[in-house]
Each structure stands twice: as C-alpha cells, then as structure tokens.
Write an enzyme that holds these catalytic residues in place. Structure first.
Site, PDB file in Angstrom:
ATOM      1  N   PHE A  64     -43.842 -37.371 103.853  1.00  0.00           N
ATOM      2  CA  PHE A  64     -42.817 -37.424 104.939  1.00  0.00           C
ATOM      3  C   PHE A  64     -42.366 -38.634 105.665  1.00  0.00           C
ATOM      4  O   PHE A  64     -41.205 -38.860 105.677  1.00  0.00           O
ATOM      5  CB  PHE A  64     -43.237 -36.595 106.235  1.00  0.00           C
ATOM      6  N   ILE A  89     -48.114 -30.873  97.622  1.00  0.00           N
ATOM      7  CA  ILE A  89     -49.028 -29.880  96.725  1.00  0.00           C
ATOM      8  C   ILE A  89     -48.701 -28.664  97.722  1.00  0.00           C
ATOM      9  O   ILE A  89     -49.021 -28.764  98.786  1.00  0.00           O
ATOM     10  CB  ILE A  89     -50.423 -30.183  96.604  1.00  0.00           C
ATOM     11  N   GLU A  92     -50.556 -22.808 101.820  1.00  0.00           N
ATOM     12  CA  GLU A  92     -50.041 -21.545 102.127  1.00  0.00           C
ATOM     13  C   GLU A  92     -49.046 -21.445 103.114  1.00  0.00           C
ATOM     14  O   GLU A  92     -48.582 -20.314 103.500  1.00  0.00           O
ATOM     15  CB  GLU A  92     -51.434 -21.043 102.471  1.00  0.00           C
ATOM     16  N   HIS A  95     -44.956 -25.702 105.135  1.00  0.00           N
ATOM     17  CA  HIS A  95     -45.104 -27.382 105.553  1.00  0.00           C
ATOM     18  C   HIS A  95     -44.448 -28.007 104.363  1.00  0.00           C
ATOM     19  O   HIS A  95     -43.724 -29.001 104.358  1.00  0.00           O
ATOM     20  CB  HIS A  95     -46.541 -28.033 105.489  1.00  0.00           C
ATOM     21  N   PHE A 120     -37.038 -41.349  93.620  1.00  0.00           N
ATOM     22  CA  PHE A 120     -37.770 -40.375  94.116  1.00  0.00           C
ATOM     23  C   PHE A 120     -38.972 -40.006  93.196  1.00  0.00           C
ATOM     24  O   PHE A 120     -38.894 -39.455  92.259  1.00  0.00           O
ATOM     25  CB  PHE A 120     -36.791 -39.170  94.058  1.00  0.00           C
ATOM     26  N   ARG A 134     -49.259 -35.100  85.601  1.00  0.00           N
ATOM     27  CA  ARG A 134     -48.120 -35.919  85.647  1.00  0.00           C
ATOM     28  C   ARG A 134     -48.415 -37.317  86.206  1.00  0.00           C
ATOM     29  O   ARG A 134     -47.581 -38.033  86.533  1.00  0.00           O
ATOM     30  CB  ARG A 134     -47.185 -34.983  86.559  1.00  0.00           C
TER      31      ARG A 134
HETATM   32  C1  DLZ Z   1     -49.137 -32.526 106.597  1.00  0.00           C
HETATM   33  C2  DLZ Z   1     -49.337 -32.816 105.073  1.00  0.00           C
HETATM   34  C3  DLZ Z   1     -49.504 -31.785 104.372  1.00  0.00           C
HETATM   35  C4  DLZ Z   1     -49.901 -30.457 104.745  1.00  0.00           C
HETATM   36  N1  DLZ Z   1     -49.390 -31.740 103.083  1.00  0.00           N
HETATM   37  C5  DLZ Z   1     -49.050 -32.829 102.531  1.00  0.00           C
HETATM   38  C6  DLZ Z   1     -49.054 -33.352 101.083  1.00  0.00           C
HETATM   39  O1  DLZ Z   1     -49.482 -32.352 100.326  1.00  0.00           O
HETATM   40  N2  DLZ Z   1     -48.578 -34.560 100.625  1.00  0.00           N
HETATM   41  C7  DLZ Z   1     -48.121 -35.448 101.502  1.00  0.00           C
HETATM   42  O2  DLZ Z   1     -47.749 -36.496 101.073  1.00  0.00           O
HETATM   43  N3  DLZ Z   1     -48.313 -35.279 102.828  1.00  0.00           N
HETATM   44  C8  DLZ Z   1     -48.672 -34.166 103.105  1.00  0.00           C
HETATM   45  N4  DLZ Z   1     -48.934 -34.010 104.616  1.00  0.00           N
HETATM   46  C9  DLZ Z   1     -48.529 -35.159 105.340  1.00  0.00           C
HETATM   47  C10 DLZ Z   1     -46.997 -35.388 105.942  1.00  0.00           C
HETATM   48  O3  DLZ Z   1     -46.341 -36.143 104.867  1.00  0.00           O
HETATM   49  C11 DLZ Z   1     -46.835 -36.514 106.894  1.00  0.00           C
HETATM   50  O4  DLZ Z   1     -47.786 -37.539 106.791  1.00  0.00           O
HETATM   51  C12 DLZ Z   1     -47.250 -35.600 108.303  1.00  0.00           C
HETATM   52  O5  DLZ Z   1     -46.601 -34.603 108.677  1.00  0.00           O
HETATM   53  C13 DLZ Z   1     -47.183 -36.520 109.566  1.00  0.00           C
HETATM   54  O6  DLZ Z   1     -45.551 -36.845 109.883  1.00  0.00           O
END
Ligand code: DLZ
Length: 159
Positions: A64, A89, A92, A95, A120, A134
């Site tokens: 994010f 990934i 459930e 998110h 990207f 991958r």
């Molecule tokens: C919270 C979260 C979840 C559930 N899964 C992933 C993931 O699979 N891959 C990833 O890069 N980040 C994940 N995050 C974290 C979010 O990207 C972010 O860091 C948090 O929501 C805080 O903004």
C-alpha cells in the site's frame, strides 16, 4: 496460465544506461518473495550496464505504501525511473482488493505526474507458492521483467 517471461532476454550493456539512475522501492510484506524480486531487478539492471551506485533501494512497510515511496523517489531530479516491487497475497478478506487497487492507481498516477517510468512490479497471487513461482521459480522472475520494462520505457530497446 501463460506468463509473459522476459527473463530470458539477452543481456547486453547499453552505453547510455551507464548514465541512468534507477530507484527500486521494495515492500517488506512477504519479504521472501520481494527480496527475490529485488535480486532479479537489481541483477538485470547490472547486467544491462547500470552502475551499482546508480541503483538506489528504498523499503516501504507494505505494498500500500509503494505509491508514496515511488513518489518520494520520482520527484528527485536525478532519478530516471522507479521500479516498485511488492507481493499481495489473496486472503479471506477484501483487504487484498483495496491494496491492489490502491497501489495500481497510485503507481500509475506517480508516473503520469512526474512523466517518468514508474513500474508496477507487484505480484497479486492467490497463494505463496504462486508468488514464489514468479520470483525466481518456474515462471521466471517478475523483478527481472520489471527492470527490463523500466529500461524499455527509457527507450533503450527502441531502434
Ligand atoms: C495489511 C496487509 C495485508 C493483510 N496483506 C498484505 C500483503 O499481502 N502484501 C502487502 O504488501 N501488504 C499487505 N498488508 C500491508 C499493507 O500493504 C499496508 O502496509 C498496511 O495496510 C498499512 O498501510
């Protein structure tokens, strides 16, 4: 599912790449995958003639945050291209969708705002195994492909 695999492209040094500077922004979530993506991207840039000190790495906590991390780097005048690497990934909850949509839009916007390639390199698999496939596994390394894409967008492959 067919996966476009650019990893096997012949590595040649391009003189002009010696002057280009790349930022690689790496998400720390699923780091066994993102470190493998980083190794692939870094080595591909080196194989094409980018000097070590022209590759600047920055980490962000999760995918994010890649967009803002990319923006911090893209706004620097001496950075020619930004490569964003992450792995989200499917879980459930929803998110996954929120993160994937936000980072895809965010990275697109940073590239358009700064008129620079912002790549990207984010995997969005259902499982960890699909991600590993991958990230140096049977489907190649999307980090390599992200680096090749950055080079292409800088015009190094155009005739
Ligand atoms: C919270 C979260 C979840 C559930 N899964 C992933 C993931 O699979 N891959 C990833 O890069 N980040 C994940 N995050 C974290 C979010 O990207 C972010 O860091 C948090 O929501 C805080 O903004």
């Amino acid at each position: 599912m067919a996966t476009t695999n650019l990893s096997g492209q012949t590595a040649k040094s391009f003189k002009s790449l010696a002057k280009k500077r790349f930022a690689i922004v790496v998400s720390e979530w699923n780091d066994s995958v993102t470190e493998a993506l980083y190794s692939g991207a870094y080595q591909t840039l080196r194989d094409y003639g980018v000097p070590k000190d022209h590759i600047i790495r920055r980490n962000v906590p999760g995918s994010f945050e890649l967009s803002l991390g990319a923006q911090y780097m893209a706004e620097k005048k001496d950075i020619d291209a930004v490569i964003c690497l992450g792995c989200v990934i499917q879980g459930e909850t929803r998110h996954f969708e929120f993160i994937c949509n936000a980072v895809a839009d965010g990275i697109t916007n940073v590239g358009l705002k700064f008129n620079k390639p912002v790549i990207f390199g984010v995997l969005t698999p259902d499982t960890q195994q699909q991600a590993l496939d991958r990230a140096g596994g049977k489907h190649g390394n999307k980090g390599d492909e992200a680096a090749v894409t950055a080079i292409k967008m800088l015009g190094e492959f155009t005739s």
